[in-house]
Design a protein around this motif. Structure first.
Motif, PDB file in Angstrom:
ATOM      1  N   UNK A 254       0.867  -1.174   0.203  1.00 28.36           N
ATOM      2  CA  UNK A 254      -0.161  -0.045  -0.132  1.00 28.36           C
ATOM      3  C   UNK A 254       0.853   1.221   0.097  1.00 28.36           C
ATOM      4  N   UNK A 255       0.167   2.419  -0.057  1.00 27.52           N
ATOM      5  CA  UNK A 255       0.939   3.539  -0.184  1.00 27.52           C
ATOM      6  C   UNK A 255       1.977   3.999   0.975  1.00 27.52           C
ATOM      7  N   UNK A 256       1.517   3.513   2.075  1.00 28.68           N
ATOM      8  CA  UNK A 256       2.474   3.743   3.419  1.00 28.68           C
ATOM      9  C   UNK A 256       3.650   2.890   3.253  1.00 28.68           C
ATOM     10  N   UNK A 257       3.632   1.670   2.962  1.00 32.63           N
ATOM     11  CA  UNK A 257       4.661   0.693   2.966  1.00 32.63           C
ATOM     12  C   UNK A 257       5.263   0.058   1.619  1.00 32.63           C
TER      13      UNK A 257
ATOM     14  N   UNK B 227       9.203   0.841   1.056  1.00 32.84           N
ATOM     15  CA  UNK B 227      10.150   0.343   2.168  1.00 32.84           C
ATOM     16  C   UNK B 227      10.006  -1.157   1.614  1.00 32.84           C
ATOM     17  N   UNK B 228       8.863  -1.735   1.450  1.00 36.94           N
ATOM     18  CA  UNK B 228       8.484  -3.227   1.007  1.00 36.94           C
ATOM     19  C   UNK B 228       9.767  -3.466  -0.138  1.00 36.94           C
ATOM     20  N   UNK B 229       9.423  -2.662  -1.182  1.00 31.93           N
ATOM     21  CA  UNK B 229      10.242  -2.855  -2.535  1.00 31.93           C
ATOM     22  C   UNK B 229      11.572  -2.719  -2.278  1.00 31.93           C
ATOM     23  N   UNK B 230      11.998  -1.744  -1.433  1.00 26.25           N
ATOM     24  CA  UNK B 230      13.598  -1.690  -1.067  1.00 26.25           C
ATOM     25  C   UNK B 230      13.961  -2.659  -0.583  1.00 26.25           C
ATOM     26  N   UNK B 231      13.485  -3.102   0.479  1.00 25.33           N
ATOM     27  CA  UNK B 231      13.827  -4.499   1.173  1.00 25.33           C
ATOM     28  C   UNK B 231      13.944  -5.707   0.323  1.00 25.33           C
ATOM     29  N   UNK B 232      12.996  -5.992  -0.341  1.00 24.46           N
ATOM     30  CA  UNK B 232      13.086  -7.022  -1.513  1.00 24.46           C
ATOM     31  C   UNK B 232      14.017  -6.986  -2.429  1.00 24.46           C
TER      32      UNK B 232
END
Length: 219
Positions: free
Chosen positions: A105-108, A111-116
């Motif tokens: 979602x917009x808030x995460x 961060x999610x894509x960067x870590x993955x």
């Protein structure tokens, strides 16, 4: 050839049925998939028991058909299918998990894509060279994924490591080739066990952290 192909296909079906039926019995009694009891039963039934029984059946079939060694065939069958159960079952459940959409979602999403994306970058760094072993980077990397993204991210990250590790290892690159006299069969077997141990180490930690987060939200 047709007969042994049907026999091996039958072993594949039986393996899934054994794991599914035994786990269904366990889940019907406890629907908390992140509980240590369910994870232990998944390890025993799906990762160890089902591949072991069908591996024995498959290798006996090959022994009858071709006279091949039972133990040799079993050592080729069991690690690959145990790893498949350990990796692909949580990965499939993760893809069908309704919470997966919340990670993007917009808030995460950033961060999610960067870590993955960090996972394949570090994995490529680990497997790109054959002079030093950087496998120690896997564990802190996955700890970061668990803290930032959660269990779903950890499961996806293990699949990323497996894909990259397989590509590099099959081309003769990576730290698994550091041993003198390393062979393709031995190196692939070592990769399978490395991923299996990594998954067994990280998923329980992720489950405990996830349960703690759920408890905080309820409080």
């Amino acid at each position: 050839l047709l007969g042994i192909s049907c026999a091996l296909a039958f072993c594949n079906v039986v393996e899934v049925l054994i794991a599914a039926l035994l786990l269904k019995w366990a889940i019907d009694r406890n629907r908390d998939l992140a509980s240590p009891a369910i994870m232990l039963q998944f390890l025993l039934f799906a990762v160890l028991l089902a591949p072991a029984l069908t591996g024995l059946l498959a290798t006996v079939s090959c022994h009858v058909a071709y006279g091949s060694g039972i133990w040799t065939g079993f050592t080729k069958w069991f690690p690959a299918y145990a790893l498949g159960m350990a990796v692909m079952t949580p990965f499939t459940l993760a893809l069908y998990n309704p919470n997966l959409r919340k990670l993007f979602d917009r808030a995460r999403a950033v961060r999610t894509i960067g870590v993955l994306l960090l996972v394949p970058f570090v994995s490529g760094l680990v497997f790109h060279q054959t002079h030093h072993s950087l496998r120690f980077l896997w564990l802190p990397l996955l700890m970061l994924v668990v803290v930032e993204v959660g269990m779903l991210g950890a499961v996806i990250s293990v699949v990323e490591i497996l894909i990259i590790g397989t590509l590099f290892t099959l081309h003769g690159d990576g730290p698994l080739w550091l041993e003198k006299g390393a062979t393709m069969q031995g190196t692939v077997l070592l990769l399978q066990f490395s991923i299996l141990v990594l998954l067994i180490s990280v998923v329980p930690f992720a489950a405990i952290l996830e349960r703690e987060r759920q408890l905080r939200a309820r409080l």
